[in-house]
Design a protein around this motif. Structure first.
Motif, PDB file in Angstrom:
ATOM      1  N   LEU A  58       0.840  -1.205   0.000  1.00 19.90           N
ATOM      2  CA  LEU A  58       0.000   0.000   0.000  1.00 19.90           C
ATOM      3  C   LEU A  58       0.872   1.251   0.000  1.00 19.90           C
ATOM      4  O   LEU A  58       0.582   2.207  -0.721  1.00 19.90           O
ATOM      5  N   MET A  59       1.926   1.232   0.792  1.00 21.65           N
ATOM      6  CA  MET A  59       2.833   2.384   0.839  1.00 21.65           C
ATOM      7  C   MET A  59       3.501   2.605  -0.517  1.00 21.65           C
ATOM      8  O   MET A  59       3.628   3.743  -0.971  1.00 21.65           O
ATOM      9  N   VAL A  60       3.913   1.522  -1.170  1.00 24.58           N
ATOM     10  CA  VAL A  60       4.614   1.636  -2.445  1.00 24.58           C
ATOM     11  C   VAL A  60       3.674   2.077  -3.563  1.00 24.58           C
ATOM     12  O   VAL A  60       3.954   3.037  -4.283  1.00 24.58           O
ATOM     13  N   PHE A  61       2.538   1.395  -3.708  1.00 23.57           N
ATOM     14  CA  PHE A  61       1.649   1.673  -4.845  1.00 23.57           C
ATOM     15  C   PHE A  61       0.917   3.012  -4.724  1.00 23.57           C
ATOM     16  O   PHE A  61       0.483   3.554  -5.732  1.00 23.57           O
ATOM     17  N   THR A  62       0.766   3.517  -3.504  1.00 24.75           N
ATOM     18  CA  THR A  62       0.141   4.834  -3.346  1.00 24.75           C
ATOM     19  C   THR A  62       1.184   5.938  -3.269  1.00 24.75           C
ATOM     20  O   THR A  62       0.834   7.102  -3.115  1.00 24.75           O
ATOM     21  N   GLU A  63       2.463   5.542  -3.357  1.00 23.53           N
ATOM     22  CA  GLU A  63       3.583   6.477  -3.221  1.00 23.53           C
ATOM     23  C   GLU A  63       3.449   7.284  -1.930  1.00 23.53           C
ATOM     24  O   GLU A  63       3.482   8.512  -1.917  1.00 23.53           O
ATOM     25  N   GLY A  64       3.285   6.552  -0.836  1.00 26.42           N
ATOM     26  CA  GLY A  64       3.167   7.189   0.476  1.00 26.42           C
ATOM     27  C   GLY A  64       1.851   7.924   0.637  1.00 26.42           C
ATOM     28  O   GLY A  64       1.761   8.910   1.357  1.00 26.42           O
ATOM     29  N   PHE A  65       0.808   7.455  -0.041  1.00 30.59           N
ATOM     30  CA  PHE A  65      -0.531   8.034  -0.010  1.00 30.59           C
ATOM     31  C   PHE A  65      -0.557   9.454  -0.564  1.00 30.59           C
ATOM     32  O   PHE A  65      -1.307  10.300  -0.097  1.00 30.59           O
TER      33      PHE A  65
END
Length: 170
Positions: A58-65
Motif C-alpha cells: 500500500l505504501m509503495v503503490f500509493t507512493e506514500g498516499f
C-alpha cells in the motif's frame, strides 16, 4: 534425474528465500529511517487483517498516499471498483470489474479480505448476512476489499490508529 532437479530447485528456493528476506529487511530499514513513513506504516498495521506485506505494498503503490486522493480512486486502480457494463441505452449488464488493474495489489487485498472474514467478527457477520440473503460470495468479498481500503485511507487521512467500534457495542 528427478533427484538432481529436485536438489537444484531446493537450492534455488533457499537462495530466493534469502534474497526475499534481505529485501524485506532493507524495506523495513527504509521505512524506519523516515519518521513520516514509519508513522503511516504503524497506522496501517493498526487495521485488523492488514499485515506487513499489504502495508508495504500500500505504501509503495500509493507512493506514500500521495498518488491517490481517496480510497475510491485506489480501488479503481486495484480493480476492485465495479463499473457499469452497458452499451448504449438498451443493453445493460451487471456491473463488472476492470481487467486493467494492478493484479498484485488486488490479490493482496483479496487475501486481507478473506483473512478479515475469518478473524474479524464484524466483517464475518456482514459476510454471512449477505450470503444468507442470497448475494454472490465474490461480490461480497469485493465489498469487503473496498471496506478495507476505506479504512486504510481514513486512518491515513485522520492520522490516528483504527478503532474497532464494533467491539464496544453491547
Amino acid at each position: 534425474m528427478p533427484k538432481l532437479l529436485l536438489g537444484v530447485q531446493k537450492k534455488m528456493i533457499k537462495e530466493l528465500s534469502v534474497q526475499i528476506d534481505t529485501i524485506g529487511t532493507e524495506m523495513e530499514a527504509i521505512i524506519s529511517s523516515d519518521r513520516e513513513m514509519a508513522r503511516k506504516f504503524e497506522l496501517l498495521l493498526s487495521i485488523k487483517c492488514i499485515g506487513n506485506q499489504a502495508a508495504l505494498h500500500l505504501m509503495v503503490f500509493t507512493e506514500g498516499f500521495t498518488k491517490f486522493k481517496n480510497s475510491r480512486q485506489f480501488a479503481s486502480y486495484c480493480g476492485v471498483a465495479p463499473f457499469p457494463n452497458q452499451s448504449g441505452t438498451s443493453l445493460k449488464g451487471r456491473p463488472r470489474i476492470s481487467q486493467l488493474a494492478n493484479k498484485k495489489m488486488k490479490s493482496l487485498l483479496d487475501m486481507c479480505a478473506k483473512s478479515s472474514i475469518r478473524h474479524n467478527l464484524e466483517i464475518r457477520e456482514y459476510y454471512q448476512r449477505r450470503v444468507a440473503m442470497g448475494k454472490n460470495k465474490m461480490s461480497t468479498i469485493n465489498i469487503i476489499r473496498n471496506k478495507l481500503l476505506s479504512r486504510v485511507f481514513a486512518v491515513i487521512h485522520r492520522g490516528t490508529p483504527y478503532v474497532n467500534l464494533y467491539g464496544h457495542i453491547t
